[in-house]
Design a protein around this motif. Structure first.
Motif, PDB file in Angstrom:
ATOM      1  N   LEU A  88      54.563   5.862   2.103  1.00 41.68           N
ATOM      2  CA  LEU A  88      54.575   5.662   3.540  1.00 41.68           C
ATOM      3  C   LEU A  88      53.433   6.334   4.286  1.00 41.68           C
ATOM      4  O   LEU A  88      53.190   6.023   5.464  1.00 41.68           O
ATOM      5  CB  LEU A  88      55.922   6.133   4.099  1.00 41.68           C
ATOM      6  CG  LEU A  88      57.106   5.227   3.728  1.00 41.68           C
ATOM      7  CD1 LEU A  88      58.419   5.864   4.182  1.00 41.68           C
ATOM      8  CD2 LEU A  88      56.941   3.828   4.315  1.00 41.68           C
TER       9      LEU A  88
ATOM     10  N   THR B 189      58.587   8.853   0.515  1.00 41.43           N
ATOM     11  CA  THR B 189      58.503   9.538   1.794  1.00 41.43           C
ATOM     12  C   THR B 189      57.429  10.623   1.804  1.00 41.43           C
ATOM     13  O   THR B 189      56.931  11.052   0.771  1.00 41.43           O
ATOM     14  CB  THR B 189      59.858  10.168   2.160  1.00 41.43           C
ATOM     15  OG1 THR B 189      60.228  11.112   1.136  1.00 41.43           O
ATOM     16  CG2 THR B 189      60.936   9.101   2.278  1.00 41.43           C
TER      17      THR B 189
ATOM     18  N   PHE C  99      62.190  13.423   9.689  1.00 42.82           N
ATOM     19  CA  PHE C  99      61.056  12.604   9.288  1.00 42.82           C
ATOM     20  C   PHE C  99      60.767  11.654  10.444  1.00 42.82           C
ATOM     21  O   PHE C  99      61.608  10.832  10.801  1.00 42.82           O
ATOM     22  CB  PHE C  99      61.385  11.767   8.039  1.00 42.82           C
ATOM     23  CG  PHE C  99      61.529  12.560   6.765  1.00 42.82           C
ATOM     24  CD1 PHE C  99      60.447  12.686   5.893  1.00 42.82           C
ATOM     25  CD2 PHE C  99      62.731  13.146   6.429  1.00 42.82           C
ATOM     26  CE1 PHE C  99      60.573  13.400   4.709  1.00 42.82           C
ATOM     27  CE2 PHE C  99      62.873  13.852   5.251  1.00 42.82           C
ATOM     28  CZ  PHE C  99      61.789  13.989   4.386  1.00 42.82           C
TER      29      PHE C  99
ATOM     30  N   LEU D 266      67.596   8.524   8.828  1.00 42.71           N
ATOM     31  CA  LEU D 266      66.625   7.893   7.942  1.00 42.71           C
ATOM     32  C   LEU D 266      67.334   7.140   6.823  1.00 42.71           C
ATOM     33  O   LEU D 266      66.967   6.000   6.502  1.00 42.71           O
ATOM     34  CB  LEU D 266      65.684   8.946   7.356  1.00 42.71           C
ATOM     35  CG  LEU D 266      64.686   8.448   6.296  1.00 42.71           C
ATOM     36  CD1 LEU D 266      63.816   7.317   6.841  1.00 42.71           C
ATOM     37  CD2 LEU D 266      63.817   9.594   5.796  1.00 42.71           C
TER      38      LEU D 266
ATOM     39  N   THR E  31      64.732   4.791  -1.947  1.00 45.17           N
ATOM     40  CA  THR E  31      63.707   5.832  -2.022  1.00 45.17           C
ATOM     41  C   THR E  31      63.962   6.681  -3.253  1.00 45.17           C
ATOM     42  O   THR E  31      64.955   7.407  -3.330  1.00 45.17           O
ATOM     43  CB  THR E  31      63.636   6.704  -0.753  1.00 45.17           C
ATOM     44  OG1 THR E  31      62.605   7.697  -0.923  1.00 45.17           O
ATOM     45  CG2 THR E  31      64.962   7.371  -0.412  1.00 45.17           C
TER      46      THR E  31
ATOM     47  N   GLY F 298      59.701  11.463  -3.137  1.00 47.21           N
ATOM     48  CA  GLY F 298      59.134  11.940  -1.887  1.00 47.21           C
ATOM     49  C   GLY F 298      58.063  12.977  -2.140  1.00 47.21           C
ATOM     50  O   GLY F 298      58.069  13.665  -3.162  1.00 47.21           O
TER      51      GLY F 298
END
Length: 324
Positions: free
Chosen positions: A44, A72, A85, A93, A104, A107
């Protein structure tokens, strides 16, 4: 924070971690997949500006394009200790991701203090572990070593970081997570003892506790054959960043004089392209996925010169139609 943003902008390096704020894992890391990669992820950081403007709408667009999962970045801790976030707390989120059928698995989390010799503070590590676990992620990835060390990393520094990653891996495992490390180009510089930093990290970490996320752009930009590197360290790379190199700016930035120059001085030699339009032979690299131990791959582009959503659509289509 403003200085950090300015630093990243001029550096031209995508270091997706909370260290840079809004700017800037079910599976064993050594297990080799029995089937080819089928899902496409997006780091992202590629859409950092859009997320800052409207995270909900941005994530919806990512899902509409067809991405299956996201990696993330950008964890922030408020004065009250609240984790967010892009203005959303963890439950919010998670809801947005679920509503858009986005998973996800991984991260990026800043662990600068934990990885700094003479410091080793575990506070940020514990926050990252709790956050990654709450999001249901499998991998907690260190996106970059401590910024102050980048241009002066020694073999001893890499050995310290490796020891810390092992310790972090033990703590992460208690929450069902695997700690990972994401490279840039400096890990491929030749050190005073003739070794390369990434080799030191891989060889001094427990393969049951520490995984690696190979950024294919930085590997190739360093003059290293990614497929051959998987042969050198088989099974250690369950995570990949798939991003492409500008055909008109494909010279290597590692070796010789480059290894002694501050990276801020060589940023003009770093430009990107939508995946499939640049100079990297991704089909050759993808053929080595089982050797690498690939589980999850993420499209990423640090700096984009066209409409960002058009950019990630082009990259998605190439990965979907050509690589999978």
């Amino acid at each position: 924070m403003h200085n950090r943003r300015k630093f990243l902008k001029h550096a031209g390096i995508g270091m997706a971690s909370a260290y840079f704020g809004p700017l800037l894992f079910s599976c064993s890391p050594t297990g080799k997949p029995t089937v080819s990669l089928t899902e496409i992820g997006l780091q992202l950081f590629t859409l950092r500006d859009q997320l800052a403007d409207n995270a909900v709408a941005t994530l919806a667009r990512v899902a509409e394009i067809g991405y299956d999962h996201v990696e993330t970045f950008g964890l922030e801790v408020g004065d009250d200790g609240k984790i967010t976030f892009w203005g959303m707390d963890i439950p919010s989120l998670s809801t947005v991701l679920t509503d858009n059928k986005l998973k996800t698995y991984s991260g990026h989390y800043d662990l600068a203090e934990f990885l700094t010799p003479g410091d080793g503070n575990q506070d940020t590590l514990k926050i990252a572990i709790d956050t990654a676990a709450a999001l249901g992620q499998h991998y907690l990835v260190v996106p970059v070593p401590p910024i102050a060390l980048i241009d002066k990393l020694t073999a001893d520094d890499y050995r310290f970081i490796a020891d810390q990653l092992n310790k972090g891996g033990e703590l992460a495992a208690e929450s069902g997570l695997t700690i990972g490390y994401h490279n840039h180009f400096w890990e491929f510089r030749t050190l005073a003892d003739g070794r390369k930093g990434l080799d030191i990290l891989i060889e001094n970490t427990d393969e049951g506790l520490v995984a690696f996320e190979l950024d294919l752009f930085w590997c190739e930009k360093s003059g290293t054959d990614s497929a051959a590197y998987f042969e050198k360290h088989p099974g250690r790379f369950p995570l990949w960043h798939i991003k492409d190199m500008d055909k008109n700016n494909s010279g290597t930035i590692v070796g010789g004089d480059y290894d002694q120059r501050p990276f801020m001085e060589i940023t003009e030699n770093i430009t990107y392209a939508e995946v499939g339009t640049g100079s990297i032979d991704f089909e050759k690299i993808m053929a080595a996925e089982k050797t690498a131990g690939l589980q999850y791959a993420f499209v990423e582009q640090d700096f984009i010169t066209i409409d960002p959503f058009e950019s990630i659509t082009k990259s998605y289509k190439y990965v979907k139609e050509t690589l999978l």
